[in-house]
Design an enzyme around this catalytic site. Structure first.
Site, mmCIF file in Angstrom:
data_model
loop_
_atom_site.group_PDB
_atom_site.id
_atom_site.type_symbol
_atom_site.label_atom_id
_atom_site.label_comp_id
_atom_site.label_asym_id
_atom_site.label_seq_id
_atom_site.Cartn_x
_atom_site.Cartn_y
_atom_site.Cartn_z
ATOM 1 N N HIS A 141 -3.189 57.833 35.780
ATOM 2 C CA HIS A 141 -2.506 56.569 36.093
ATOM 3 C C HIS A 141 -1.728 55.870 35.127
ATOM 4 O O HIS A 141 -2.526 54.938 34.488
ATOM 5 C CB HIS A 141 -3.630 55.639 36.749
ATOM 6 C CG HIS A 141 -4.124 56.735 38.078
ATOM 7 N ND1 HIS A 141 -5.123 57.557 38.022
ATOM 8 C CD2 HIS A 141 -4.075 56.393 39.491
ATOM 9 C CE1 HIS A 141 -5.546 57.532 38.985
ATOM 10 N NE2 HIS A 141 -4.940 57.051 40.251
ATOM 11 N N HIS A 172 -9.548 50.543 26.308
ATOM 12 C CA HIS A 172 -8.867 51.040 25.090
ATOM 13 C C HIS A 172 -9.608 51.369 24.040
ATOM 14 O O HIS A 172 -9.440 52.204 23.108
ATOM 15 C CB HIS A 172 -7.392 50.428 24.748
ATOM 16 C CG HIS A 172 -6.392 50.405 26.170
ATOM 17 N ND1 HIS A 172 -5.591 49.197 26.308
ATOM 18 C CD2 HIS A 172 -6.281 51.319 27.051
ATOM 19 C CE1 HIS A 172 -4.986 49.593 27.588
ATOM 20 N NE2 HIS A 172 -5.293 50.864 27.694
ATOM 21 N N ASP A 197 -7.514 55.871 35.745
ATOM 22 C CA ASP A 197 -7.261 54.454 35.652
ATOM 23 C C ASP A 197 -6.654 53.792 36.782
ATOM 24 O O ASP A 197 -5.614 53.294 36.754
ATOM 25 C CB ASP A 197 -6.829 54.119 34.232
ATOM 26 C CG ASP A 197 -6.824 52.511 34.048
ATOM 27 O OD1 ASP A 197 -7.494 51.792 34.597
ATOM 28 O OD2 ASP A 197 -5.872 52.184 33.245
ATOM 29 N N ASP A 249 1.354 62.215 42.236
ATOM 30 C CA ASP A 249 0.216 61.301 42.653
ATOM 31 C C ASP A 249 -0.569 62.040 41.644
ATOM 32 O O ASP A 249 -0.651 63.345 41.226
ATOM 33 C CB ASP A 249 0.086 62.069 43.977
ATOM 34 C CG ASP A 249 -1.359 61.510 43.998
ATOM 35 O OD1 ASP A 249 -1.598 60.227 44.306
ATOM 36 O OD2 ASP A 249 -2.101 62.549 44.436
HETATM 37 C C1 LIG Z 1 -4.388 50.043 35.948
HETATM 38 S S1 LIG Z 1 -2.661 50.777 35.707
HETATM 39 C C2 LIG Z 1 -2.596 52.018 34.331
HETATM 40 C C3 LIG Z 1 -2.898 51.358 33.190
HETATM 41 C C4 LIG Z 1 -2.868 52.547 32.008
HETATM 42 N N1 LIG Z 1 -3.649 53.424 32.237
HETATM 43 C C5 LIG Z 1 -3.352 51.627 30.730
HETATM 44 O O1 LIG Z 1 -4.491 51.658 30.518
HETATM 45 O O2 LIG Z 1 -2.211 51.415 30.006
HETATM 46 C C6 LIG Z 1 -2.602 51.990 37.257
HETATM 47 C C7 LIG Z 1 -1.228 52.560 37.473
HETATM 48 O O3 LIG Z 1 -1.526 53.770 38.384
HETATM 49 C C8 LIG Z 1 -0.368 53.685 39.167
HETATM 50 N N2 LIG Z 1 -0.796 54.516 40.647
HETATM 51 C C9 LIG Z 1 -1.351 54.055 41.559
HETATM 52 N N3 LIG Z 1 -1.683 54.923 42.290
HETATM 53 C C10 LIG Z 1 -1.241 56.065 41.685
HETATM 54 C C11 LIG Z 1 -1.494 57.611 42.302
HETATM 55 N N4 LIG Z 1 -1.747 57.802 43.514
HETATM 56 N N5 LIG Z 1 -0.949 58.354 41.319
HETATM 57 C C12 LIG Z 1 -0.634 57.927 39.992
HETATM 58 N N6 LIG Z 1 -0.440 56.704 39.681
HETATM 59 C C13 LIG Z 1 -0.774 55.719 40.480
HETATM 60 C C14 LIG Z 1 0.162 52.302 39.217
HETATM 61 O O4 LIG Z 1 1.624 52.381 39.521
HETATM 62 C C15 LIG Z 1 -0.249 51.804 37.948
HETATM 63 O O5 LIG Z 1 0.897 51.834 37.076
#
Ligand SMILES: C[S@@+](CC[C@H](N)C(=O)[O-])C[C@H]1O[C@@H](n2cnc3c(N)ncnc32)[C@H](O)[C@@H]1O
EC number: 2.1.1.266
Length: 287
Positions: free
Chosen positions: A42, A19, A164, A143
């Site tokens: 993500h 961040h 991410d 996705d």
């Molecule tokens: C590390 S967290 C994200 C944290 C966020 N970027 C932050 O910094 O606050 C990863 C997220 O990706 C989501 N996720 C996992 N695979 C995914 C995909 N193929 N497409 C979209 N989201 C996905 C998960 O549900 C999770 O909420």
């Protein structure tokens, strides 16, 4: 498989690095009046209560933002990042931590666009609700890589794309490189920031080599490991690979990490040289 919930990890040392880099890139892009687009592939839930059962169970934030939220930073990027955390915690307790889409929402102007994709069936509605009243936002329960095809390029041809993923699946590293290549083909004007965990050193280096191998120019590696390498037994640190970074980012991050590293270190560095060993800012591919 979607077992990962960011609420267990919000505000840990990896979030602090990610961040801090995100805020510094957005601050640079905001210097121009021209609108920008922030795309978060993500996105997570957007806002996290640090008093929740999940956050309290791991208490990871205590070794992250918990160590520095009241610190008076000298470097401008660190100070800017901490001021955002304090905006969310006006009562004087560290109660909330913002996820990456919330940070974007706090920083961006009405003319800027926020796009986000999130697959988790529980986190998506929480995220969506936060943007219900924001014009110029598009939050999709799809996705990440399908989202690149459906949502890029945006109308506005400048901005930041944050990738991410949770890296739960072994295929994620390969999928990310393919997805990044597709996103970059569609939106080459953007800055790209890719978060990665440091768990097994050889796997990290192979992943970075694959991103360098895309041939995309101007790649900057920013890495911070508060713990020594654990050879596969847990995360010792994390990094951000930034493609098309602002020209000021390397200098900004060196300054910020010099100040941040000793504050967040797992063990207190004996000397300034020891503290310097915890992080690196390296240009991998030139312009
Ligand atoms: C590390 S967290 C994200 C944290 C966020 N970027 C932050 O910094 O606050 C990863 C997220 O990706 C989501 N996720 C996992 N695979 C995914 C995909 N193929 N497409 C979209 N989201 C996905 C998960 O549900 C999770 O909420």
């Amino acid at each position: 498989m979607l077992s990962y919930r960011h609420s267990y990890h919000a505000g840990n040392h990896a979030d602090v690095l990610k961040h801090l880099v995100q805020v510094t890139i957005l601050d640079y892009l905001l210097q121009k009046d021209k609108p920008l687009c922030y795309h978060d592939s993500h996105a997570g839930a957007g806002l996290y209560s640090l008093g929740s059962e999940q956050a309290q169970k791991t208490a990871e934030y205590q070794q992250g933002i918990g160590r520095l939220w009241q610190y008076q930073a000298k470097s401008a990027p660190l100070s800017r990042y901490l001021s955002l955390i304090n905006t969310l915690n006006p009562a004087g307790d560290l109660a909330f931590y913002p996820g990456s889409p919330k940070i974007a929402e706090l920083m961006l102007r009405p003319q800027d666009t926020i796009q986000a994709t999130e697959l988790h069936p529980s986190d998506f509605p929480i995220l969506q609700n936060q943007f219900a009243r924001r014009r110029r936002s598009r939050i999709e329960n799809i996705d990440a890589y399908a989202g690149f095809k459906a949502m890029l390029p945006p109308l506005v041809k400048r901005g930041l794309v944050l990738l991410d993923p949770p890296y739960e699946l072994k295929t994620e590293y390969h999928d990310l490189v393919a997805g990044l290549t597709e996103a970059y083909r569609r939106f080459p004007q953007a800055t790209y920031a890719i978060w990665y965990p440091v768990i097994e050193r050889p796997a990290v280096e192979a992943f970075i080599a694959a991103i360098v191998g895309t041939g995309i120019k101007n790649q900057l590696r920013i890495e911070y490991c508060p713990y020594p390498d654990k050879a596969g037994f847990g995360m010792s640190g994390s990094g951000m690979l930034v493609l098309n970074p602002p020209y000021t980012l390397a200098t900004d991050m060196r300054e910020a990490l010099t100040e941040l590293a000793p504050l967040l270190a797992g063990t207190t560095p004996a000397t300034a040289d020891d503290a310097r060993l915890l992080w690196q800012v390296s240009q991998l591919v030139g312009e």
